[in-house]
Design an enzyme around this catalytic site. Structure first.
Site, mmCIF file in Angstrom:
data_model
loop_
_atom_site.group_PDB
_atom_site.id
_atom_site.type_symbol
_atom_site.label_atom_id
_atom_site.label_comp_id
_atom_site.label_asym_id
_atom_site.label_seq_id
_atom_site.Cartn_x
_atom_site.Cartn_y
_atom_site.Cartn_z
ATOM 1 N N GLU A 101 17.289 62.187 -7.574
ATOM 2 C CA GLU A 101 16.073 61.366 -7.549
ATOM 3 C C GLU A 101 15.666 60.943 -6.151
ATOM 4 O OE1 GLU A 101 18.747 60.820 -9.420
ATOM 5 O OE2 GLU A 101 18.041 61.439 -11.399
ATOM 6 N N SER A 126 11.988 65.270 -21.925
ATOM 7 C CA SER A 126 11.932 63.845 -22.280
ATOM 8 C C SER A 126 10.653 63.175 -21.802
ATOM 9 C CB SER A 126 13.123 63.101 -21.676
ATOM 10 O OG SER A 126 14.323 63.563 -22.237
ATOM 11 N N ARG A 144 5.198 57.825 -23.740
ATOM 12 C CA ARG A 144 5.504 59.040 -22.960
ATOM 13 C C ARG A 144 4.720 60.244 -23.487
ATOM 14 N NH1 ARG A 144 11.158 61.469 -25.148
ATOM 15 N NH2 ARG A 144 11.292 60.270 -27.065
ATOM 16 N N HIS A 194 11.584 55.719 -20.742
ATOM 17 C CA HIS A 194 12.750 55.191 -21.458
ATOM 18 C C HIS A 194 13.163 53.830 -20.919
ATOM 19 C CE1 HIS A 194 12.554 59.251 -22.806
ATOM 20 N NE2 HIS A 194 13.679 59.203 -23.495
#
Lengths: 262, 308
Positions: free
Chosen positions: B55, B34, B7, B106
């Site tokens: 989303e 994140s 990431r 993640h």
């Protein structure tokens, strides 16, 4: 405010023709979404033939099952040959039962599952500012949670070049919206989310055109036009009946319906 | 040696792209820190859109933007997007061939701490079955930078799968990447190990003891059939490894290929159709669920015995 449409006297005639074509398409296909295609016809005809759309404005059909109405309107607007309408839903056709953006000129997005169009319209509104995006939804479609994510989003970003139109025909597949999932207070909901709301009779061209023109003057807010319509409008035995949401027509009923639309 | 996460690589590459590629937009669902895109958001506010924890709308907005000619990166955790937004990805992105890059970070047990709900073990499967979708999984920080650039260059839907932990590079020298490509991380003769993602570090450890050829299948879809078949024709046996369910992931794709074109003994390593759980360190999870170098060595032994 001056209304810029070319000749509103033609609109009822165009609507009649579009309704006949909807019936022909669905009769030839064997079955289809009659009630919503007929209830939304006057809205689409106003948008495409009322001098509302500027060159770079776009239209998104969120309730994809209204495809017959949109196809007939686009054909009359010269996007593709009218004779192609009879291929609707047939194997190999560009006129997919639910619209596909890559299949046919004039189709901006793909739709079918409800609740997908408004978000795409919002994204397009951000991408083509200051041109306008119009997005037609059904009232049953307001059941979808995704719609309300976008309702919040469009207000946050003050998308005043986004104009949603809700065809409030009061029915969905299995019954009346008042029984399946009530949406009577749609206007209050949209207002509380920060939208500008116009409520109109979706079969009175003057009201539809006025609302579409006024929508252009709204600043810093997205606009929703809630158009009260009659399911199956134009065909007496279908009007107001949820049973005609999706149906097939016998030859006899097809001819009877066509006769009413002459 | 640089120890960073995939990431990190994504965020850094995107920041670089944002400067020259004004057609690039990033949409985000309240996870910019994140996803390592806070700096992008700050530097290029006109190219960044915060969608909140929503989303479905995020992917719809991304598709709409893409249909007006933008290249859009839609970012979240894999367990939220593509999981919550799959309907939008199917119709608004894949069916319409919208130029949207779904970025799921993640992913896998490697998420660690947060437990089963946040450990996406299904995302590759969800993306495999969608026509027009390309699936890219970087093995380390450097490759994440390369694949981010590749995703931006490729016109059409891409799923980019990222991981949370900081890991060592799986390879010292980096080859050019392409859609449908792979890289041979290590030459070997006795067995072919095919993997994707940061778990390839475990494969490299095991390979030393096995004289294994290790293929980094960073392009899970389309698959680099040529490289896989060439290696398998040489070694005659295969182990696949991924931090994902054994159903519908890279292992399944390799099995579909080999089953039809060159059947050989095959072990698919991954999470065996289970949900994960919490742990302080993802390495504990990899050990418990069979994603470490010891498991690979055992699997190689099993394949050997089956052949004998």
């Amino acid at each position: 405010m001056t209304i810029t449409y070319m000749d509103s006297n033609d609109l009822p005639q165009i609507s009649k023709k579009v309704r006949r074509q909807i019936l022909e398409m669905i009769y030839q296909a064997g079955s289809g979404h009659l009630a919503g295609s007929l209830s939304s016809t006057d809205l689409l005809v106003s948008l495409y033939f009322g001098g509302i759309l500027n060159k770079n404005d776009k239209f998104v059909l969120s309730c994809g099952h209204y495809a017959p109405a949109l196809y007939a309107v686009l054909a009359n607007a010269g996007k593709f040959p009218e004779k192609e309408l009879k291929t609707f839903g047939q194997l190999g056709t560009r006129l997919q039962t639910h619209p596909h953006n890559l299949s046919l000129p004039g189709i901006e997005t793909s739709s079918g599952p409800l609740g997908l169009g408004l978000a795409q319209a919002a994204g397009m509104a951000m991408g083509i500012k200051p041109n306008r995006i119009y997005c037609l939804m059904s009232d049953g479609e307001q059941d979808e949670g995704g719609v309300w994510e976008t309702v919040m989003f469009a207000a946050k970003y003050k998308l005043d070049n986004l104009v949603a139109i809700i065809d409030k025909n009061g029915i969905q597949i299995d019954g009346k919206t008042s029984e399946i999932m009530p949406t009577e207070d749609l206007a209050a909901k949209y207002i509380s989310f920060g939208w500008e709301v116009f409520e109109i009779d979706g079969h009175v061209f003057g009201q539809v055109l006025n609302a579409l023109e006024f929508a252009k003057t709204v600043k810093d807010k997205p606009v929703v036009i809630i158009a009260r319509t009659i399911a199956g409008k134009g065909v007496s035995f279908m009007e107001g009946k949820w049973e005609w949401h999706y149906a097939s027509l016998s030859k006899e009923l097809f001819n009877k319906a066509l006769k009413e639309l002459r | 040696m640089i120890i960073k996460s995939t990431r990190d690589g994504f965020g850094e590459a995107l920041l670089k792209l944002g400067k020259t590629r004004k057609d690039i937009f990033v949409v985000d669902a309240d996870l910019k820190e994140s996803l390592r895109i806070s700096e992008f958001a700050q530097k290029y506010p006109d190219q960044f859109i915060e969608c909140g924890v929503a989303e479905q709308n995020m992917i719809g907005v991304a598709a709409g933007l893409a249909l007006t000619g933008k290249t859009v990166f839609a970012t979240s955790f894999a367990c939220f997007s593509p999981v919550i937004s799959w309907n939008q990805i199917r119709i608004a992105v894949c069916y319409s061939k919208a130029n949207v890059k779904i970025v799921g970070s993640h992913a896998g047990l490697a998420t660690g701490m947060d437990g089963a709900s946040h450990q996406s073990l299904e995302d590759i499967a969800l993306m495999q079955v969608l026509p027009n979708m390309v699936i890219l999984v970087p093995a380390d920080y450097e490759q994440a930078k390369q694949l981010t650039k590749l995703a931006a260059e490729h016109v059409g839907p891409v799923y980019l799968r990222l991981a949370r932990p900081e890991t060592e590079a799986v390879s010292g020298k980096r080859l050019a990447v392409r859609v449908g490509g792979s890289e041979i991380l290590r030459k070997g003769n006795k067995i072919t190990i095919i993997g994707c993602g940061i778990v390839l570090g475990e494969a490299m450890k095991a390979a030393e003891k096995l004289d294994a050829e290790v293929i980094n299948c960073y392009s899970v879809k389309p698959l680099d059939e040529k490289t896989i078949l060439e290696s398998v024709k040489k070694t005659g046996r295969v182990i696949t490894i991924e931090d994902h369910n054994v159903i519908g992931g890279l292992g399944s794709a390799v099995a579909e290929l080999l089953g039809q074109k060159y059947p050989v003994p095959l072990k698919i390593l991954g999470i065996k159709d289970k949900f994960g759980e919490s742990a302080r360190d993802y390495k504990e999870l990899w050990h418990k669920y069979g994603l470490d170098s010891d498991t690979i060595i055992d699997a190689a032994e099993e394949v050997d015995q089956e052949i004998r």
